[in-house]
Scaffold this motif. Structure first.
Motif, PDB file in Angstrom:
ATOM      1  N   ALA A 168      -4.017   0.097   6.954  1.00 19.40           N
ATOM      2  CA  ALA A 168      -2.814  -0.618   6.522  1.00 19.40           C
ATOM      3  C   ALA A 168      -2.499  -1.836   7.387  1.00 19.40           C
ATOM      4  N   VAL A 197       0.827   5.534   1.332  1.00 24.67           N
ATOM      5  CA  VAL A 197       0.210   6.583   2.132  1.00 24.67           C
ATOM      6  C   VAL A 197       0.749   7.899   1.587  1.00 24.67           C
ATOM      7  N   TYR A 210      -4.801   6.955   1.121  1.00 24.40           N
ATOM      8  CA  TYR A 210      -4.307   5.593   1.326  1.00 24.40           C
ATOM      9  C   TYR A 210      -4.766   4.785   0.121  1.00 24.40           C
ATOM     10  N   ASP A 226      -4.304   0.750  -1.771  1.00 25.22           N
ATOM     11  CA  ASP A 226      -3.733  -0.585  -1.913  1.00 25.22           C
ATOM     12  C   ASP A 226      -4.318  -1.207  -3.167  1.00 25.22           C
ATOM     13  N   LYS A 278       5.991  -3.623  10.434  1.00 25.46           N
ATOM     14  CA  LYS A 278       5.798  -3.442   9.001  1.00 25.46           C
ATOM     15  C   LYS A 278       6.961  -2.611   8.450  1.00 25.46           C
ATOM     16  N   VAL A 285       4.775  -0.747   3.434  1.00 23.87           N
ATOM     17  CA  VAL A 285       3.998   0.474   3.259  1.00 23.87           C
ATOM     18  C   VAL A 285       4.900   1.556   2.666  1.00 23.87           C
ATOM     19  N   CYS A 296       0.843  -1.190   0.000  1.00 25.30           N
ATOM     20  CA  CYS A 296       0.000   0.000   0.000  1.00 25.30           C
ATOM     21  C   CYS A 296       0.884   1.248   0.000  1.00 25.30           C
ATOM     22  N   ALA A 315      -1.087  -4.903   5.591  1.00 28.38           N
ATOM     23  CA  ALA A 315       0.069  -4.678   4.723  1.00 28.38           C
ATOM     24  C   ALA A 315       1.362  -5.089   5.427  1.00 28.38           C
TER      25      ALA A 315
END
Length: 144
Positions: free
Chosen positions: A111, A48, A69, A71, A139, A117, A46, A114
């Motif tokens: 998220a 941001v 955001y 994805d 992450k 990121v 994804c 995910a």
């Protein structure tokens, strides 16, 4: 006769709005689609995006205090209550989510599945990065 003219004007105005939104959706949906290509190319789950100019280009939303955001399943514009109506009117290609207290908590919820990121590092403050890193513990955060 006057009522008839008012009805005709209302119908014309409504059709104009519908055509505008249809055109906006057609114009911005391919731009959002570019994100999918980018996710694949950069091996991201994804992204941001905080930069208002990038958000405006991708969605048509001209407000502030927002984050995009995206994805492989959705594009979500996260904004506060002041811009909710405007976001719904302008960003037709996105889901619109209002954050309550902290925008980063809402982004972290989006998220949560995910592993990697991406974020536009030129527009994140040090505090933004630390907050996001803390909320997305475990992450990988990757500057794009």
């Amino acid at each position: 006769m006057k009522l008839c003219r008012q009805i005709v004007k209302s119908v014309i105005k409504y059709l104009g709005i519908v055509l505008f939104y249809k055109k906006a959706r057609e114009e911005f949906t391919p731009r959002i689609g570019k994100i999918l290509d980018f996710l694949e190319k950069e091996h991201l789950d994804c992204v941001v995006i905080k930069d208002v100019n990038t958000i405006r280009y991708l969605t048509g939303f001209r407000g502030d205090s927002s984050i995009l955001y995206a994805d492989d399943r959705r594009a979500v514009l996260v904004t506060d209550g002041r811009y909710l109506y405007q976001a719904r009117a302008e960003a037709k290609c996105c889901h619109i989510v209002e954050y309550a207290e902290n925008i980063w908590h809402t982004v972290a919820e989006l998220a949560q599945d995910a592993k990697t990121v991406g974020f536009d590092g030129d527009y994140f403050t040090y505090n933004d990065f630390n907050t996001l890193q803390e909320l997305l513990c475990g992450k990988e955060l990757k500057v794009i």
